[in-house]
Design a protein around this motif. Structure first.
Motif: not given
Length: 195
Positions: A121-128
């Motif tokens: 989830n944290s990496l998906t947020e950063a990827k955005k």
């Protein structure tokens, strides 16, 4: 029994915040620390001018950077050393407070990804919001990391486990291991807009 568990969970969370606040206060901003040396080097090599520091603590990374346009530090604790050149936002790494279409050149997780409830989830947020993501963390055998594990009620995973949980649409560009590990992740989305 449920009330006791909630109470103990709340006490553990408060102890964790107190402990982290103390660690952040005694852990100075200095390229003498390997993780900050690596981060600064990666910022320079990857031409990171717009930087997001996720789980920034006091914002130590921002203090050692020389050449940036935007530096924003994000942390759940409100212990930032504020100044005119850097911006700090109190927020969780699982829900970053930026508008759609805003992109940073690089997002850094320096000694912070392991505090996430969900790496993916944290990496998906950063990827955005990021063209590149740099993960840097110290070896989990350090004594204060063991104490954090006790407070959090879990054992940290190894860096190789992070690679298994990456969101779709990214690729690992570089990986270094040792006492301090570093993983450079590139966002495969090429639809970046100028901010």
């Amino acid at each position: 029994m449920k009330r006791v568990r909630l109470f103990l969970s709340d006490v553990r969370r408060k102890l964790l915040y107190i402990y982290l606040s103390l660690i952040y206060r005694i852990y100075p901003a200095s390229p003498k620390f390997e993780e900050y040396r690596i981060a600064k080097n990666e910022a320079e090599l990857n031409n990171c001018r717009k930087i997001l520091d996720i789980g920034c603590g006091k914002g130590n990374f921002g203090k050692i950077l020389d050449n940036f346009e935007i530096y924003i530090g994000v942390d759940v604790l409100n212990i930032f050393d504020k100044d005119d050149k850097r911006e700090y936002i109190r927020s969780s790494m699982d829900s970053l407070p930026f508008r759609e279409g805003f992109f940073f050149d690089c997002s850094f997780f320096i000694n912070s990804i392991f505090y996430s409830n969900s790496w993916k989830n944290s990496l998906t947020e950063a990827k955005k919001y990021s063209k590149k993501i740099v993960l840097i963390d110290i070896d989990k055998t350090y004594p204060h990391i063991f104490f954090l594990d006790l407070l959090e009620g879990r054992i940290r995973k190894r860096p190789s486990d992070i690679v298994k949980e990456l969101p779709q649409g990214v690729k690992v560009v570089m990986q270094k291991s040792g006492e301090t590990f570093m993983i450079l992740i590139e966002n495969l989305n090429t639809d970046y807009r100028d901010n």
